[in-house]
Design an enzyme around this catalytic site. Sequence first.
Site, PDB file in Angstrom:
ATOM      1  N   ASP A   1     -28.210  59.629 -47.308  1.00  0.00           N
ATOM      2  CA  ASP A   1     -27.035  59.467 -48.310  1.00  0.00           C
ATOM      3  C   ASP A   1     -25.746  59.774 -47.868  1.00  0.00           C
ATOM      4  O   ASP A   1     -25.723  60.940 -47.231  1.00  0.00           O
ATOM      5  CB  ASP A   1     -27.378  60.377 -49.701  1.00  0.00           C
ATOM      6  CG  ASP A   1     -26.622  60.083 -50.903  1.00  0.00           C
ATOM      7  OD1 ASP A   1     -25.465  59.312 -50.544  1.00  0.00           O
ATOM      8  OD2 ASP A   1     -26.583  60.654 -52.026  1.00  0.00           O
TER       9      ASP A   1
ATOM     10  N   GLY B   1     -31.596  56.266 -48.660  1.00  0.00           N
ATOM     11  CA  GLY B   1     -30.163  56.701 -49.053  1.00  0.00           C
ATOM     12  C   GLY B   1     -29.931  57.092 -50.455  1.00  0.00           C
ATOM     13  O   GLY B   1     -30.757  57.945 -51.062  1.00  0.00           O
ATOM     14  N   HIS B   2     -28.736  56.876 -51.288  1.00  0.00           N
ATOM     15  CA  HIS B   2     -28.433  57.599 -52.390  1.00  0.00           C
ATOM     16  C   HIS B   2     -29.614  57.405 -53.489  1.00  0.00           C
ATOM     17  O   HIS B   2     -29.794  58.272 -54.087  1.00  0.00           O
ATOM     18  CB  HIS B   2     -27.033  57.029 -52.892  1.00  0.00           C
ATOM     19  CG  HIS B   2     -26.404  57.596 -53.998  1.00  0.00           C
ATOM     20  ND1 HIS B   2     -25.988  59.060 -53.943  1.00  0.00           N
ATOM     21  CD2 HIS B   2     -26.319  57.111 -54.925  1.00  0.00           C
ATOM     22  CE1 HIS B   2     -25.316  59.356 -55.056  1.00  0.00           C
ATOM     23  NE2 HIS B   2     -25.427  58.187 -55.628  1.00  0.00           N
ATOM     24  N   PHE B   3     -29.969  55.932 -53.890  1.00  0.00           N
ATOM     25  CA  PHE B   3     -30.757  55.798 -54.878  1.00  0.00           C
ATOM     26  C   PHE B   3     -32.131  55.699 -54.300  1.00  0.00           C
ATOM     27  O   PHE B   3     -32.669  54.691 -53.892  1.00  0.00           O
ATOM     28  CB  PHE B   3     -30.340  54.500 -55.532  1.00  0.00           C
ATOM     29  CG  PHE B   3     -29.263  54.725 -56.498  1.00  0.00           C
ATOM     30  CD1 PHE B   3     -29.004  55.319 -57.576  1.00  0.00           C
ATOM     31  CD2 PHE B   3     -27.685  54.041 -55.804  1.00  0.00           C
ATOM     32  CE1 PHE B   3     -28.042  55.318 -58.404  1.00  0.00           C
ATOM     33  CE2 PHE B   3     -26.627  54.016 -56.816  1.00  0.00           C
ATOM     34  CZ  PHE B   3     -26.980  55.034 -57.951  1.00  0.00           C
TER      35      PHE B   3
END
Length: 317
Positions: A266, A292-294
């Site tokens: 992320d 990553g982020h999600f």
Amino acid sequence: MKTKLLCRLAFAALAAIATPVSSGSEPNPSQVLHRTVKIDGLDIFYREAGPREAPAVLLLHGFPTSSHMFRNLIPALADKYHVVAPDYPGYGYSSAPSVAEFDYTFDNLANVVEKLTEQIGLKEYSIYLMDYGAPVGFRLAAKHPGRVRTLIIQNGNAYEEGIDNDFWKPVRAYWKERSEENGDKLRPLLTIDGTKWQYTTGVRNPEAISPDTWGHVQPLLDRPGNQEIQLALFHSYGSNPPLYPKWQEYFRKHQPPTLIVWGKNDQIFPAAGAHPYKRDLKNVDFHLFDTGHFALEEDGAEIARLIRGFLDKHTGK
């Protein structure tokens, strides 16, 4: 004629065997329901599934999405848990009054979620905190520690580590000076390119990320007046770091069992923000994912498996 009658009777018998009997009075507890309640004059949408008598799990979404981010996780938990995932004001299918009509702060988002839990009868719950869901959920936990059974933290900060990278420099400038010029520097985050960047940066396989994600998010961001809503919350995020010591004291004092499932690639909340929880929490189940982020988009099945094992252990089910 006799032969035809026998055939019809045989087909009728087979149909009766093959067709499940349903009285219509026994709903499937794992079915995801889509509901709306009034909170302070606002329509607040939430997804709900699972037996109401089961341990509750409150799913708190991040920016720029909504309860839609939990569309696959909810049914993966709902056979054993009562799962509730609201949309904050300005997101998803909840009301999105203008910034002149509603003060978009994290205090107010937390107040709305708190009132929702009380209105629908959630007396105790575990909280899944992601991105914006972290400052919303930690406000609830610090205010009502007796209501929170466990924490599930996914890419959401309660420490200064991890929000000192390049991503945060223009955001911090906006905290310091809420000028039009500084706000304009953040508007690219609200475009389709910015939204896709959040979903695809750091993932192992971009083709594994469904375009239904930004296909849901971007039309909502593009609504008239919504950019001003998002800028207001960018500014209000500056109210969160001063509360970190209070949240850390909550961790040390109450020691909620905690599962950390963090996308280590992320660019917004990097893994540097995950490790400090281990300083204050004694009972931590810690996992970094190569995504990553999600993180749910690429590793949702494994995260669901970890959540089920964690909740089974700590909620007595």
